[in-house]
Design an enzyme around this catalytic site. Structure first.
Site, PDB file in Angstrom:
ATOM      1  N   ASP A 190       0.929  -1.254  -0.248  1.00 23.46           N
ATOM      2  CA  ASP A 190      -0.168  -0.027   0.083  1.00 23.46           C
ATOM      3  C   ASP A 190       0.867   1.116   0.103  1.00 23.46           C
ATOM      4  OD1 ASP A 190      -2.880   1.010   0.634  1.00 23.46           O
ATOM      5  OD2 ASP A 190      -1.785   2.160   2.024  1.00 23.46           O
ATOM      6  N   ASN A 198      -2.305  12.980  -4.039  1.00 30.50           N
ATOM      7  CA  ASN A 198      -3.117  13.023  -4.927  1.00 30.50           C
ATOM      8  C   ASN A 198      -3.583  14.801  -4.756  1.00 30.50           C
ATOM      9  OD1 ASN A 198      -3.236  11.212  -6.938  1.00 30.50           O
ATOM     10  ND2 ASN A 198      -4.863   9.964  -6.083  1.00 30.50           N
ATOM     11  N   HIS A 203      -4.359  14.076  -9.716  1.00 26.80           N
ATOM     12  CA  HIS A 203      -4.543  12.825 -10.075  1.00 26.80           C
ATOM     13  C   HIS A 203      -3.671  12.303 -11.319  1.00 26.80           C
ATOM     14  CE1 HIS A 203      -7.992  11.617  -7.508  1.00 26.80           C
ATOM     15  NE2 HIS A 203      -8.325  13.061  -7.668  1.00 26.80           N
ATOM     16  N   ASP A 207      -1.213   9.263 -10.838  1.00 30.89           N
ATOM     17  CA  ASP A 207      -1.141   8.075 -11.905  1.00 30.89           C
ATOM     18  C   ASP A 207       0.212   7.541 -12.264  1.00 30.89           C
ATOM     19  OD1 ASP A 207      -3.894   7.880 -11.683  1.00 30.89           O
ATOM     20  OD2 ASP A 207      -4.126   8.555 -13.949  1.00 30.89           O
ATOM     21  N   GLU A 234      -4.407   2.394  -4.795  1.00 29.33           N
ATOM     22  CA  GLU A 234      -3.096   2.523  -4.411  1.00 29.33           C
ATOM     23  C   GLU A 234      -2.259   1.090  -3.912  1.00 29.33           C
ATOM     24  OE1 GLU A 234      -4.829   4.586  -0.955  1.00 29.33           O
ATOM     25  OE2 GLU A 234      -5.198   4.154  -2.899  1.00 29.33           O
TER      26      GLU A 234
END
Length: 336
Positions: A190, A198, A203, A207, A234
């Site tokens: 994680d 973010n 975003h 990514d 994630e």
């Protein structure tokens, strides 16, 4: 005419069916010259007794050259196929069609057989159709099917397995682990404080961050049977066959260090950079132990418990949790 010896000649005596193309009636010859496919007839000794121009063209020879020649002169690769055909024919077994690749073309060969009054094989009739176009279509369809199946198992962002692909891999390796009585490790990775990342960078940057992390994690899951995928958001999962607890913890630490060394700035993290927390568990294979959805969920639940222990310990670390044999299903699962 004098015939050359055929390597596959059986030594059978000539029968009334053993004749040259010159003996074939003009009507018979004209008929087989007009059919829309290549055609030839072999006697029991594998010599050509009739061949039309289409078949001669496939062989790249003139009809006159092949008249009375051994069939393997036309197609050297036919030797084993013809032996099988004559053997099947001798036992009355139906002759299957055969697909061959010859001079950059694909042909479908069909066989029929005639018998003499004594019930012995007299002639083998071979028809050939150029199916190159159909073969190309089939190849494209197979490729499209593989691509479709791959897309159903692949995460569009990272190129790793998605939840469906991970579920299949985990189930497969659990069965193998129990059958072979070997250990299989499961790692749940994680990204720490990813929501904050973010919120800080957007975003699109998030990514790009996930793609970079996926690349680093995948480096440690390249053995045959290893499966690495994006579990969602994630979170990433690693399925590592033939891996005990010590080996799994080494892989987890290597992944943690690799991500930290990316040095991706994260001002909202106490570490100042992108890091990961990892939960680890191991399935100790036992022959006869059932593998079902509950078992897979317990594996994932154990890794999830270990992950939360790593988070409680301050993150950017890893923890190990033993897989329980009870039947309590712990979340998360692979079901959407």
């Amino acid at each position: 005419m004098v015939r050359a010896a055929c390597p596959e000649d059986t030594g059978f005596p000539e029968s009334r069916h053993d004749r040259s193309s010159a003996d074939v009636t003009p009507v018979f010859g004209r008929f087989f010259e007009s059919v829309p496919f290549a055609f030839c007839i072999l006697d029991r000794a594998r010599h050509v007794v009739f061949i039309n121009r289409q078949m001669a063209a496939i062989a790249g020879r003139a009809v006159e050259e092949l008249d009375g020649a051994c069939a393997t002169t036309m197609f050297p690769q036919l030797g084993p196929m013809l032996e099988r055909c004559y053997r099947f024919a001798g036992h009355g077994t139906p002759l299957p069609d055969i697909r061959i690749y010859w001079r950059s073309r694909t042909y479908l060969l069909s066989f029929s057989v005639t018998y003499d009054a004594e019930g012995l094989v007299a002639e083998l009739l071979i028809g050939a159709m150029d199916i190159s176009r159909e073969a190309r279509i089939e190849a494209r369809l197979r490729q499209s099917r593989r691509q479709l199946l791959s897309s159903l198992r692949t995460d569009h962002l990272t190129g790793l397995l998605n939840r469906n692909g991970l579920a299949s891999a985990l189930s497969r390796e659990l069965r193998c682990s129990n059958r072979e009585e070997t250990s299989m490790a499961l790692l749940l990775v994680d990204v720490d404080y990813f929501k904050n990342y973010n919120d800080c960078f957007g975003h699109l940057a998030g990514d790009r961050c996930l793609v970079a992390i996926a690349r680093e994690i995948a480096r440690w899951g390249r053995r045959a049977g290893d499966a690495v995928g994006r579990f969602g958001g994630e979170e990433f999962v690693m399925v590592l066959p033939d891996t005990d607890a010590a080996g799994a913890l080494r892989v987890a630490e290597n992944c943690r260090i690799a991500v930290e060394r990316l040095s991706m700035t994260h001002p909202e993290s106490p570490f100042g950079r992108i890091t990961v927390s990892i939960g680890v568990t191991v399935n100790d294979g036992r022959r006869g132990k059932p593998v079902d959805a509950d078992h897979a969920a317990r594996c994932l639940g154990a890794a999830d418990r270990a992950l939360y222990e790593a988070k409680d310990a301050g993150r950017n670390t890893m923890r190990f949790s033993h897989l329980s044999d009870d039947h309590e299903i712990a979340s998360p699962s692979f079901n959407p």
